[in-house]
Design an enzyme around this catalytic site. Sequence first.
Site, PDB file in Angstrom:
ATOM      1  N   GLU A 235      -2.428 -66.374  -8.940  1.00 40.66           N
ATOM      2  CA  GLU A 235      -1.300 -65.592  -8.398  1.00 40.66           C
ATOM      3  C   GLU A 235      -1.040 -65.957  -6.944  1.00 40.66           C
ATOM      4  O   GLU A 235       0.100 -66.150  -6.520  1.00 40.66           O
ATOM      5  CB  GLU A 235      -1.616 -64.087  -8.471  1.00 40.66           C
ATOM      6  CG  GLU A 235      -1.807 -63.565  -9.874  1.00 40.66           C
ATOM      7  CD  GLU A 235      -3.250 -63.660 -10.368  1.00 40.66           C
ATOM      8  OE1 GLU A 235      -3.966 -64.635 -10.003  1.00 40.66           O
ATOM      9  OE2 GLU A 235      -3.652 -62.774 -11.131  1.00 40.66           O
TER      10      GLU A 235
ATOM     11  N   CYS B 225      -5.078 -60.180  -4.828  1.00 41.88           N
ATOM     12  CA  CYS B 225      -3.749 -60.661  -5.233  1.00 41.88           C
ATOM     13  C   CYS B 225      -2.726 -59.530  -5.222  1.00 41.88           C
ATOM     14  O   CYS B 225      -1.565 -59.728  -4.845  1.00 41.88           O
ATOM     15  CB  CYS B 225      -3.821 -61.321  -6.604  1.00 41.88           C
ATOM     16  SG  CYS B 225      -4.667 -62.916  -6.540  1.00 41.88           S
TER      17      CYS B 225
HETATM   18  N1  THU Z   1      -8.720 -65.310 -11.283  1.00 41.92           N
HETATM   19  C1  THU Z   1      -7.393 -65.550 -11.106  1.00 41.92           C
HETATM   20  O1  THU Z   1      -6.982 -66.667 -10.823  1.00 41.92           O
HETATM   21  N2  THU Z   1      -6.552 -64.515 -11.240  1.00 41.92           N
HETATM   22  C2  THU Z   1      -6.900 -63.267 -11.661  1.00 41.92           C
HETATM   23  O2  THU Z   1      -6.036 -62.423 -11.808  1.00 41.92           O
HETATM   24  C3  THU Z   1      -8.303 -62.957 -11.938  1.00 41.92           C
HETATM   25  C4  THU Z   1      -9.275 -64.018 -11.581  1.00 41.92           C
HETATM   26  C5  THU Z   1      -9.637 -66.446 -11.185  1.00 41.92           C
HETATM   27  C6  THU Z   1     -10.520 -66.480  -9.990  1.00 41.92           C
HETATM   28  C7  THU Z   1     -11.669 -67.337 -10.500  1.00 41.92           C
HETATM   29  O3  THU Z   1     -11.299 -68.703 -10.363  1.00 41.92           O
HETATM   30  C8  THU Z   1     -11.735 -67.020 -11.975  1.00 41.92           C
HETATM   31  O4  THU Z   1     -10.488 -66.464 -12.315  1.00 41.92           O
HETATM   32  C9  THU Z   1     -12.853 -66.066 -12.339  1.00 41.92           C
HETATM   33  O5  THU Z   1     -12.835 -64.943 -11.534  1.00 41.92           O
END
Ligand code: THU
Length: 133
Positions: A55, A93
């Site tokens: 995000e 985020c």
């Molecule tokens: N992550 C995201 O990119 N967005 C989310 O809404 C939740 C978590 C990613 C961060 C990390 O690279 C992986 O997912 C595990 O937490």
Amino acid sequence: MTDRELMELAQKARETSYSPYSHFRVGAALLTKSGKVYLGCNVENASYPAGNCAERTAIFKAVSEGEREFEALAIVGGREGETSEFCAPCGICRQVMAEFCGGDFKVLLGNPEKFSTYTLKSLLPLSFSSKDL
Ligand code: THU
């Protein structure tokens, strides 16, 4: 751009996820008020805190290109090799969304076949923002 099309773009963005540590792949598609779409994926790092969520990748890409007016954000995420059922945005985020988006900003969660629509104010009630400073 329909909500479903935005979800499909988020799913596409998930393909570029760099997540060799968590094996949790996330894609995001951010629709601007002018109708442009910015894609983002999570980008992890061997020094774990240096990683970035999908995000924020999408939002930072858009802001760095001069965009500040946003309509909606679609998020598709899940474990590697699995279809996403539902991936909620993390608190950081949500806070970054609150910097640029009003309470009625739309957040789409799920996958292109089955998703739900939320408002930012429902995901981040009582938020702290520039108006509090
Ligand atoms: N992550 C995201 O990119 N967005 C989310 O809404 C939740 C978590 C990613 C961060 C990390 O690279 C992986 O997912 C595990 O937490």
